[in-house]
Design a protein around this motif. Structure first.
Motif, mmCIF file in Angstrom:
data_model
loop_
_atom_site.group_PDB
_atom_site.id
_atom_site.type_symbol
_atom_site.label_atom_id
_atom_site.label_comp_id
_atom_site.label_asym_id
_atom_site.label_seq_id
_atom_site.Cartn_x
_atom_site.Cartn_y
_atom_site.Cartn_z
ATOM 1 N N LEU A 166 0.864 -1.116 -0.020
ATOM 2 C CA LEU A 166 -0.101 0.051 0.036
ATOM 3 C C LEU A 166 0.891 1.174 0.140
ATOM 4 C CD1 LEU A 166 -2.711 -1.078 2.430
ATOM 5 C CD2 LEU A 166 -3.038 -0.949 -0.109
ATOM 6 N N GLY A 167 1.855 1.214 0.541
ATOM 7 C CA GLY A 167 2.791 2.275 0.604
ATOM 8 C C GLY A 167 3.300 2.476 -0.696
ATOM 9 N N LEU A 168 3.686 1.493 -1.560
ATOM 10 C CA LEU A 168 4.382 1.838 -2.929
ATOM 11 C C LEU A 168 2.826 2.361 -3.874
ATOM 12 C CD1 LEU A 168 6.037 -1.701 -3.681
ATOM 13 C CD2 LEU A 168 7.071 0.416 -3.538
ATOM 14 N N ALA A 169 1.617 1.754 -3.457
ATOM 15 C CA ALA A 169 0.655 2.351 -4.209
ATOM 16 C C ALA A 169 0.406 3.827 -3.909
ATOM 17 C CB ALA A 169 -0.562 1.580 -3.791
ATOM 18 N N LEU A 246 -6.528 -9.488 26.505
ATOM 19 C CA LEU A 246 -7.760 -10.156 25.903
ATOM 20 C C LEU A 246 -7.795 -11.371 25.379
ATOM 21 C CD1 LEU A 246 -8.745 -6.480 24.088
ATOM 22 C CD2 LEU A 246 -9.828 -7.377 26.348
ATOM 23 N N PRO A 247 -8.420 -12.249 25.997
ATOM 24 C CA PRO A 247 -8.187 -13.657 25.725
ATOM 25 C C PRO A 247 -8.560 -14.132 24.179
ATOM 26 C CG PRO A 247 -9.175 -13.818 27.708
ATOM 27 C CD PRO A 247 -9.059 -12.295 27.140
ATOM 28 N N ALA A 248 -9.684 -12.959 23.550
ATOM 29 C CA ALA A 248 -10.323 -13.341 22.284
ATOM 30 C C ALA A 248 -9.161 -12.801 21.296
ATOM 31 C CB ALA A 248 -11.259 -12.126 21.950
ATOM 32 N N LEU A 249 -7.990 -12.303 21.489
ATOM 33 C CA LEU A 249 -6.891 -11.945 20.552
ATOM 34 C C LEU A 249 -5.832 -12.794 20.764
ATOM 35 C CD1 LEU A 249 -7.103 -8.161 20.819
ATOM 36 C CD2 LEU A 249 -8.027 -9.406 19.026
ATOM 37 N N ARG A 250 -5.800 -13.604 21.652
ATOM 38 C CA ARG A 250 -4.487 -14.469 22.003
ATOM 39 C C ARG A 250 -4.434 -15.556 20.589
ATOM 40 N NH1 ARG A 250 -5.683 -15.466 28.219
ATOM 41 N NH2 ARG A 250 -5.041 -13.422 28.630
ATOM 42 N N PRO A 251 -5.395 -16.253 20.144
ATOM 43 C CA PRO A 251 -5.065 -16.866 18.790
ATOM 44 C C PRO A 251 -4.488 -16.085 17.704
ATOM 45 C CG PRO A 251 -7.166 -17.332 19.683
ATOM 46 C CD PRO A 251 -6.816 -16.363 20.222
ATOM 47 N N GLU A 252 -3.401 -16.825 17.236
ATOM 48 C CA GLU A 252 -2.814 -15.984 16.300
ATOM 49 C C GLU A 252 -3.612 -15.837 14.871
ATOM 50 O OE1 GLU A 252 2.091 -16.164 14.716
ATOM 51 O OE2 GLU A 252 0.513 -17.909 14.082
ATOM 52 N N VAL A 253 -4.592 -16.800 14.663
ATOM 53 C CA VAL A 253 -5.294 -16.761 13.493
ATOM 54 C C VAL A 253 -6.180 -15.522 13.685
ATOM 55 C CG1 VAL A 253 -6.716 -18.349 14.482
ATOM 56 C CG2 VAL A 253 -6.893 -18.131 11.969
ATOM 57 N N VAL A 254 -6.817 -15.295 14.921
ATOM 58 C CA VAL A 254 -7.695 -14.242 15.044
ATOM 59 C C VAL A 254 -6.869 -12.828 14.553
ATOM 60 C CG1 VAL A 254 -8.899 -12.728 16.476
ATOM 61 C CG2 VAL A 254 -8.994 -15.322 16.734
ATOM 62 N N ARG A 255 -5.516 -12.701 15.241
ATOM 63 C CA ARG A 255 -4.908 -11.281 14.875
ATOM 64 C C ARG A 255 -4.588 -11.408 13.369
ATOM 65 N NH1 ARG A 255 -0.415 -11.883 17.410
ATOM 66 N NH2 ARG A 255 -0.813 -13.877 18.465
ATOM 67 N N VAL A 256 -4.345 -12.305 12.927
ATOM 68 C CA VAL A 256 -3.997 -12.221 11.225
ATOM 69 C C VAL A 256 -5.273 -11.962 10.637
ATOM 70 C CG1 VAL A 256 -3.496 -13.706 9.150
ATOM 71 C CG2 VAL A 256 -2.209 -14.043 11.421
ATOM 72 N N GLY A 257 -6.462 -12.703 10.948
ATOM 73 C CA GLY A 257 -7.755 -12.221 10.376
ATOM 74 C C GLY A 257 -8.152 -10.683 10.437
ATOM 75 N N ILE A 258 -7.868 -10.252 11.519
ATOM 76 C CA ILE A 258 -8.275 -8.846 11.810
ATOM 77 C C ILE A 258 -6.961 -7.880 10.879
ATOM 78 C CG2 ILE A 258 -8.086 -6.971 13.587
ATOM 79 C CD1 ILE A 258 -8.916 -8.936 15.576
ATOM 80 N N VAL A 259 -5.823 -8.237 10.915
ATOM 81 C CA VAL A 259 -4.762 -7.384 10.159
ATOM 82 C C VAL A 259 -5.392 -7.441 8.571
ATOM 83 C CG1 VAL A 259 -2.576 -7.472 9.266
ATOM 84 C CG2 VAL A 259 -2.890 -7.535 11.623
ATOM 85 N N ILE A 260 -5.512 -8.774 8.121
ATOM 86 C CA ILE A 260 -6.106 -8.711 6.836
ATOM 87 C C ILE A 260 -7.148 -7.794 6.503
ATOM 88 C CG2 ILE A 260 -6.951 -10.289 4.935
ATOM 89 C CD1 ILE A 260 -5.450 -12.772 6.091
ATOM 90 N N VAL A 261 -8.376 -7.946 7.354
ATOM 91 C CA VAL A 261 -9.469 -7.279 7.247
ATOM 92 C C VAL A 261 -9.148 -5.405 7.175
ATOM 93 C CG1 VAL A 261 -11.499 -6.197 8.402
ATOM 94 C CG2 VAL A 261 -10.945 -8.823 8.277
ATOM 95 N N LEU A 262 -8.099 -5.261 8.303
ATOM 96 C CA LEU A 262 -7.802 -3.818 8.250
ATOM 97 C C LEU A 262 -7.026 -3.361 6.937
ATOM 98 C CD1 LEU A 262 -6.628 -3.492 11.967
ATOM 99 C CD2 LEU A 262 -8.625 -2.801 10.920
ATOM 100 N N SER A 263 -6.219 -4.350 6.258
ATOM 101 C CA SER A 263 -5.314 -4.133 5.263
ATOM 102 C C SER A 263 -6.317 -3.857 3.962
ATOM 103 C CB SER A 263 -4.656 -5.454 4.774
ATOM 104 O OG SER A 263 -3.658 -5.457 5.893
ATOM 105 N N LEU A 264 -7.361 -4.807 4.051
ATOM 106 C CA LEU A 264 -8.524 -4.571 2.929
ATOM 107 C C LEU A 264 -9.174 -3.243 3.119
ATOM 108 C CD1 LEU A 264 -9.733 -7.833 2.530
ATOM 109 C CD2 LEU A 264 -8.186 -6.928 1.014
ATOM 110 N N LEU A 265 -9.520 -2.865 4.138
ATOM 111 C CA LEU A 265 -10.038 -1.591 4.488
ATOM 112 C C LEU A 265 -9.345 -0.446 4.198
ATOM 113 C CD1 LEU A 265 -12.284 0.331 5.907
ATOM 114 C CD2 LEU A 265 -11.198 -0.025 8.068
ATOM 115 N N TYR A 266 -8.029 -0.423 4.390
ATOM 116 C CA TYR A 266 -6.927 0.505 4.000
ATOM 117 C C TYR A 266 -6.930 0.594 2.599
ATOM 118 C CZ TYR A 266 -3.109 3.429 5.568
ATOM 119 O OH TYR A 266 -2.324 4.718 5.885
ATOM 120 N N ALA A 300 -18.558 -2.798 6.344
ATOM 121 C CA ALA A 300 -17.935 -4.046 6.201
ATOM 122 C C ALA A 300 -17.023 -4.750 6.823
ATOM 123 C CB ALA A 300 -17.619 -4.245 4.525
ATOM 124 N N ALA A 301 -15.944 -3.796 7.176
ATOM 125 C CA ALA A 301 -14.780 -4.064 7.955
ATOM 126 C C ALA A 301 -15.149 -4.415 9.286
ATOM 127 C CB ALA A 301 -13.850 -3.036 7.987
#
Length: 320
Positions: A166-169, A246-266, A300-301
Motif C-alpha cells: 500500500l505504501g508503494l501504491a 484480551l483472550p479473544a485476541l490470543r489465537p494468532e489466526v484471529v490477529r492475522v484475520g483482523i490484520v487482513i481485514v484492516l489491510s483491505l479496509l486501508y 463491512a470491515a
C-alpha cells in the motif's frame, strides 16, 4: 518489538540491526524539522500561497518517519540483507538530495515541485523526480525481500507486507501530479503539474498540510498510502500487546484475520480517496458517493472483524 513476539518466533539478533545511513538521515530530518519550525515563526514569506517553510517541514517529518520505518524493515530481513543495505543506502542518498533541492528553493524564494521555468529549475525538478523513482524502487526491492523472509509473528508479517504494497501504491499516486493541467497548457507560466485537481494550487487549504478545501487534492491519497508502512505494522503490534489482556485476541489466526481485514479496509479507502481527488472533490466536502462508499467499507470491515472474533471464540470452545 521484542516484548511482543514470542522468543521462538523472533528474527535473529543480526536481522534486527537497524540501517545506519537511514538513521543518520532521520536525525538530519529531525534537525531540519526544528529549523523549519523556526522558519515558520520568523520568516513571513509565502510561496504559492503557503508559508515558505511549510513544505520543508512536511517533507522533513515525512522522510523522518519513512527513514526510521525502512531502517527497521531492513533490519527484519533474514534474506538479502546485503542487497537491502545498498538499496536502502541509495534511497537515503536520493531523499537527501531531494531535501537539498526543496530547502534550496525556499532559500531562493521559489517553488521546487513542477517548476520548469528555466533550464536550471527543470534540471532540479528532474533530479527530484529521479530521486522519487529511486526511493520507490528501493521500497519495492525491500518489500520483495520481506516477502521471502521469516518475520516471526504472522500478523506482524501480514501487516508489514501489506504496508509495503500500500505504501508503494500511495507513492505511485504522485504520478498523477506530474502532468500539466489544462489551465497550465493554455497559459504556460513555467509550472507543469499540480497537487490540486479542479482548482489552482495555492488556494484555500487545511492548516499546515495545505490540502485543498475547495477542490480535489492528490496529496491526500499520497499521504494516506505512504503511511500504511507505519500504521498497519503498528496495528499488528497493538493487537499483539492487547492479546495479553484480551483472550479473544490470543489465537494468532484471529490477529492475522483482523490484520487482513484492516489491510483491505486501508486499500479500499486508498482507492476511494484517489478517486475523490481525481474527481476534484475536496477531502472536507465529500459527495454522496464518496461518503456512502467510505461508510460501506467501514461497516463491512466491522462486520468482518466481528466474524473473525466469533470464529476464533468458536475454535477455542471446541478445543477446550
Amino acid at each position: 518489538m521484542e516484548l511482543l513476539i514470542p522468543d521462538s518466533q523472533r528474527p535473529t539478533r543480526a536481522s534486527l540491526t537497524w540501517h545506519r545511513p537511514l538513521l543518520l538521515l532521520a536525525g538530519a530530518m529531525a534537525l531540519l524539522a526544528v529549523i523549519s519550525l523556526l522558519g515558520l515563526i520568523f520568516d513571513p514569506r509565502e510561496i504559492t500561497g503557503a508559508p515558505a517553510w511549510a513544505k520543508p517541514l512536511k517533507f522533513a517529518l515525512s522522510i523522518f518517519i519513512y527513514a526510521l520505518t525502512l531502517a527497521w524493515l531492513t533490519g527484519l530481513l533474514t534474506r538479502g540483507r546485503r542487497l537491502a543495505w545498498w538499496v536502502a543506502t541509495v534511497a537515503a542518498a536520493a531523499l537527501g538530495i531531494e531535501m537539498v533541492v526543496i530547502v534550496g528553493a525556499v532559500l531562493f524564494g521559489t517553488t521546487s515541485h513542477f517548476n520548469v521555468s528555466t533550464p536550471l529549475h527543470a534540471t532540479l525538478w528532474g533530479v527530484m523526480a529521479l530521486s522519487i523513482v529511486v526511493v520507490w524502487l528501493a521500497t519495492l526491492i525491500v518489500g520483495a525481500l520481506l516477502a521471502l523472509s521469516r518475520l516471526g509473528d504472522r500478523a506482524v508479517s501480514w501487516a508489514v507486507r501489506a504496508g509495503v504494497v500500500l505504501g508503494l501504491a500511495g507513492m505511485g499516486v504522485a504520478y498523477f501530479m506530474t502532468s500539466p493541467t489544462s489551465a497550465q497548457l493554455e497559459d504556460f507560466q513555467g509550472v507543469a503539474g499540480a497537487h490540486a485537481v479542479g482548482v489552482p494550487d495555492g488556494g484555500p487549504g487545511l492548516f499546515l498540510l495545505g490540502w485543498s478545501t475547495v477542490g480535489g487534492d492528490l496529496r491526500v491519497p499520497h499521504f494516506v498510502g505512504m503511511h500504511a508502512l507505519q500504521l498497519l505494522p503498528i496495528a499488528a503490534l497493538a493487537l499483539a500487546w492487547a492479546a495479553r489482556r484480551l483472550p479473544a485476541l490470543r489465537p494468532e489466526v484471529v490477529r492475522v484475520g483482523i490484520v487482513i481485514v484492516l489491510s483491505l479496509l486501508y486499500a479500499g479507502m486508498l482507492v476511494v480517496l484517489t478517486l475523490q481527488a481525481l474527481a476534484g472533490e475536496s477531502i472536507v466536502q465529500p459527495g454522496p458517493v464518496t461518503a456512502a462508499a467510505s461508510m460501506g467499507l467501514f461497516v463491512a470491515a466491522a462486520a468482518a472483524i466481528a466474524l473473525v472474533l466469533r470464529a476464533g471464540r468458536s475454535s477455542r470452545v471446541q478445543t477446550t
